[in-house]
Design a protein around this motif. Structure first.
Motif, PDB file in Angstrom:
ATOM      1  N   GLY A   1       0.686  -1.490   0.036  1.00 38.88           N
ATOM      2  CA  GLY A   1       0.085   0.149   0.078  1.00 38.88           C
ATOM      3  C   GLY A   1       0.790   1.457   0.088  1.00 38.88           C
ATOM      4  O   GLY A   1       2.150   0.998   0.055  1.00 38.88           O
ATOM      5  N   GLY A   2       0.136   2.285  -0.097  1.00 37.24           N
ATOM      6  CA  GLY A   2       0.872   3.647   0.048  1.00 37.24           C
ATOM      7  C   GLY A   2       1.765   4.151  -0.988  1.00 37.24           C
ATOM      8  O   GLY A   2       2.643   4.890  -1.115  1.00 37.24           O
ATOM      9  N   ILE A   3       1.474   3.271  -2.227  1.00 32.77           N
ATOM     10  CA  ILE A   3       2.437   3.697  -3.455  1.00 32.77           C
ATOM     11  C   ILE A   3       2.019   4.587  -4.162  1.00 32.77           C
ATOM     12  O   ILE A   3       2.892   5.114  -5.104  1.00 32.77           O
ATOM     13  N   ILE A   4       0.734   5.280  -4.055  1.00 30.43           N
ATOM     14  CA  ILE A   4       0.482   6.518  -4.782  1.00 30.43           C
ATOM     15  C   ILE A   4       0.834   7.679  -3.727  1.00 30.43           C
ATOM     16  O   ILE A   4       0.195   7.861  -2.923  1.00 30.43           O
TER      17      ILE A   4
ATOM     18  N   ILE B   1     -16.381  15.086  -8.507  1.00 35.78           N
ATOM     19  CA  ILE B   1     -15.737  14.681  -7.247  1.00 35.78           C
ATOM     20  C   ILE B   1     -14.651  13.365  -7.544  1.00 35.78           C
ATOM     21  O   ILE B   1     -14.903  12.993  -8.814  1.00 35.78           O
ATOM     22  N   THR B   2     -13.964  12.978  -6.657  1.00 36.53           N
ATOM     23  CA  THR B   2     -12.791  12.008  -7.208  1.00 36.53           C
ATOM     24  C   THR B   2     -13.702  10.685  -6.961  1.00 36.53           C
ATOM     25  O   THR B   2     -14.700  10.664  -6.323  1.00 36.53           O
ATOM     26  N   THR B   3     -12.892   9.513  -7.578  1.00 36.44           N
ATOM     27  CA  THR B   3     -13.829   8.294  -7.402  1.00 36.44           C
ATOM     28  C   THR B   3     -13.886   7.912  -6.070  1.00 36.44           C
ATOM     29  O   THR B   3     -14.495   7.008  -5.566  1.00 36.44           O
ATOM     30  N   VAL B   4     -12.705   8.220  -5.361  1.00 39.79           N
ATOM     31  CA  VAL B   4     -12.574   7.844  -3.726  1.00 39.79           C
ATOM     32  C   VAL B   4     -13.911   8.362  -3.265  1.00 39.79           C
ATOM     33  O   VAL B   4     -14.794   7.717  -2.381  1.00 39.79           O
ATOM     34  N   GLU B   5     -13.969   9.678  -3.483  1.00 39.26           N
ATOM     35  CA  GLU B   5     -15.123  10.315  -2.838  1.00 39.26           C
ATOM     36  C   GLU B   5     -16.444   9.683  -3.015  1.00 39.26           C
ATOM     37  O   GLU B   5     -17.370   9.532  -2.284  1.00 39.26           O
ATOM     38  N   ALA B   6     -16.453   9.470  -4.302  1.00 39.73           N
ATOM     39  CA  ALA B   6     -17.702   8.969  -4.833  1.00 39.73           C
ATOM     40  C   ALA B   6     -17.911   7.581  -4.219  1.00 39.73           C
ATOM     41  O   ALA B   6     -19.171   7.012  -3.949  1.00 39.73           O
TER      42      ALA B   6
ATOM     43  N   LEU C   1      -3.678   4.762  -1.996  1.00 41.42           N
ATOM     44  CA  LEU C   1      -3.264   6.216  -1.991  1.00 41.42           C
ATOM     45  C   LEU C   1      -2.832   6.282  -0.333  1.00 41.42           C
ATOM     46  O   LEU C   1      -3.243   5.954   0.421  1.00 41.42           O
ATOM     47  N   LYS C   2      -1.421   7.029  -0.583  1.00 42.73           N
ATOM     48  CA  LYS C   2      -0.920   7.506   0.657  1.00 42.73           C
ATOM     49  C   LYS C   2      -1.853   8.254   1.685  1.00 42.73           C
ATOM     50  O   LYS C   2      -1.997   8.208   2.797  1.00 42.73           O
ATOM     51  N   ASP C   3      -2.693   8.938   0.798  1.00 40.83           N
ATOM     52  CA  ASP C   3      -3.465  10.098   1.590  1.00 40.83           C
ATOM     53  C   ASP C   3      -4.551  10.237   0.532  1.00 40.83           C
ATOM     54  O   ASP C   3      -4.625  10.246  -0.713  1.00 40.83           O
ATOM     55  N   MET C   4      -5.630  10.993   1.112  1.00 43.78           N
ATOM     56  CA  MET C   4      -6.771  11.129   0.309  1.00 43.78           C
ATOM     57  C   MET C   4      -6.761  12.221  -0.693  1.00 43.78           C
ATOM     58  O   MET C   4      -7.183  12.037  -1.842  1.00 43.78           O
ATOM     59  N   ARG C   5      -5.776  13.319  -0.394  1.00 47.13           N
ATOM     60  CA  ARG C   5      -5.369  14.293  -1.356  1.00 47.13           C
ATOM     61  C   ARG C   5      -4.853  13.592  -2.727  1.00 47.13           C
ATOM     62  O   ARG C   5      -4.937  14.360  -3.776  1.00 47.13           O
TER      63      ARG C   5
END
Ligand SMILES: NC(=O)c1ccc[n+]([C@@H]2O[C@H](COP(=O)([O-])OP(=O)(O)OC[C@H]3O[C@@H](n4cnc5c(N)ncnc54)[C@H](O)[C@@H]3O)[C@@H](O)[C@H]2O)c1
Length: 369
Positions: A244-247, A333-338, A268-272
């Motif tokens: 994990g955390g590779i983006i 919105i982002t796909t994660v938010e969706a 994703l390392k972080d939501m941003r």
């Protein structure tokens, strides 16, 4: 003193398990049982502190609530961590003690393997509680969950292809796969059979050699990349199937792909970083949607194992992803938010239908009779 209730405010229940005789120190976190009993693996790791272990189990158990909701499993989110070194501290008795704590929750929490624990460990726990999933078939479990997980990744790639090009045909495209383990290898093998071009990387030479000999057998081309080169691959898709955390801030600028679809947890390392991918027009398939095949298998196991039914259920990942892409696009919105919004609304809608204890192995009233 830390306000513990403030710290666990999102969670229903957190249980600290201490067994002097076996040295067991574990934390079970139940984030939500709104959709059913909590389900989530048990991780064993030599955490530096109890705070670190608590932080991990709270984060992971919340993630399971979303993952179960997205996968349409009638389970809530939970997770357990055992504080200890998996190479030194494991004993059958420790897992039996853990099983007894799980049993004490009377069906509110089901668990199985995760990082640092194996199916064999849970054979010991199984002697103390039935609330164990994912053991090998010879013990009545459903066995290797990487098969449906890999199928889920393929459905995820097809859906993402569809969203990008209007067709879910996987052939003639290129894929950069990071990690050729249980899931990544199966995905790579299927893509080769479909006539795709592959870039691959793995820290294990054995894993690479195995894929190269498969490629040779079917006359397909594979380019082996080392370490960070995988992020810069001129491919259509990045397929993370390792850690994990590779983006993150270091890798995100290197990516040249059109989309990211893989099995690795918490990519994703972080939501941003979800927003940065959107700004770069890289379509991101939320990991917990794509990698739900394994969860679907263990959740389904409680109806008695059936591989074909699991694969049918896993197919739903295709439509779930297309809906998420559509919702993200329509709302800017982002796909994660969706995807988070989709899970939250499903939990809201279902909570009104499922009573709190409706899926417990023993209904509450039977305890009183
Ligand atoms: N197995 C499942 O059913 C399942 C379900 C959901 C999510 N996942 C996630 O998918 C990912 C892969 O799972 P798996 O079961 O295939 O694990 P695995 O351990 O079988 O395979 C991981 C592979 O990644 C390689 N690897 C490790 N570090 C690497 C690095 N820095 N660069 C390149 N390769 C590296 C390993 O050598 C190994 O071949 C993990 O993140 C896991 O949490 C797996």
């Amino acid at each position: 003193m830390t306000d513990m209730f403030q710290k666990i405010k999102d969670h229903e229940q957190v249980v600290f398990c201490n067994d002097e005789s076996t040295g067991l120190k574990a934390i079970i976190a139940i984030h939500s049982t709104r959709l059913g009993p909590a389900l989530g693996g048990c991780r064993m790791f030599p955490y530096n502190s109890v705070d670190e272990a608590l932080e991990d189990v709270l984060r992971l158990s919340k993630g399971m609530t979303y993952k179960c909701a997205a996968a349409d499993c009638d389970f809530g989110g939970g997770k357990a961590v055992i504080i200890g070194d998996p190479l030194k501290d494991k004993t059958p008795e420790l897992f039996r003690a853990f099983g007894q704590f799980v049993e004490s929750l009377n069906g509110r929490f089901y668990t199985g393997t995760d990082m640092g624990t194996s199916t064999e460990d849970f054979v010991h726990a199984l002697k103390e509680t039935n609330c164990i999933v994912g053991v090998d078939e010879v013990y009545g479990g459903s066995g290797d969950s990487s098969v449906p997980t890999a199928h889920g990744v393929i459905y995820g790639l097809q859906a993402t292809n569809k969203a990008l090009t209007g067709t879910d045909d996987l052939s003639g495209k290129s894929y950069a796969i990071q990690g050729l383990g249980k899931v990544g290898y199966k995905v790579a093998e299927r893509l080769l059979e479909e006539g795709a071009d592959l870039f691959v990387t793995d820290i294990s030479r054995q894993a690479i050699d195995q894929l190269l000999s498969k490629a040779k057998e079917i006359g397909a081309g594979v380019k082996v990349l080392s370490g960070n080169e995988i992020y810069e691959a001129q491919a259509d898709f990045f397929v993370p199937c390792a850690m994990g955390g590779i983006i993150n801030d270091e890798t995100i600028g290197l990516l040249k792909v059109k989309a990211i679809v893989g099995s690795a947890n918490n990519q994703l390392k972080d939501m941003r970083h979800g927003q940065i991918l959107k700004d770069k027009s890289i379509l991101y398939a939320p990991d917990y949607i794509v990698n739900a095949g394994g969860l679907i298998q263990v959740a389904d196991e409680l109806y008695t194992p059936n591989k074909e039914r699991v694969l049918r259920k896993t197919k739903a990942i295709y439509n779930s992803l297309l809906n998420i892409y559509e919702h993200a696009e329509a709302n800017g919105i982002t796909t994660v938010e969706a995807s988070n919004q989709f899970c939250e609304s499903r939990i809201e809608a279902r909570t009104r239908r499922n009573s709190f204890f409706s899926h417990m192995k023993r209904p509450k009233w039977s305890v009183r009779t």
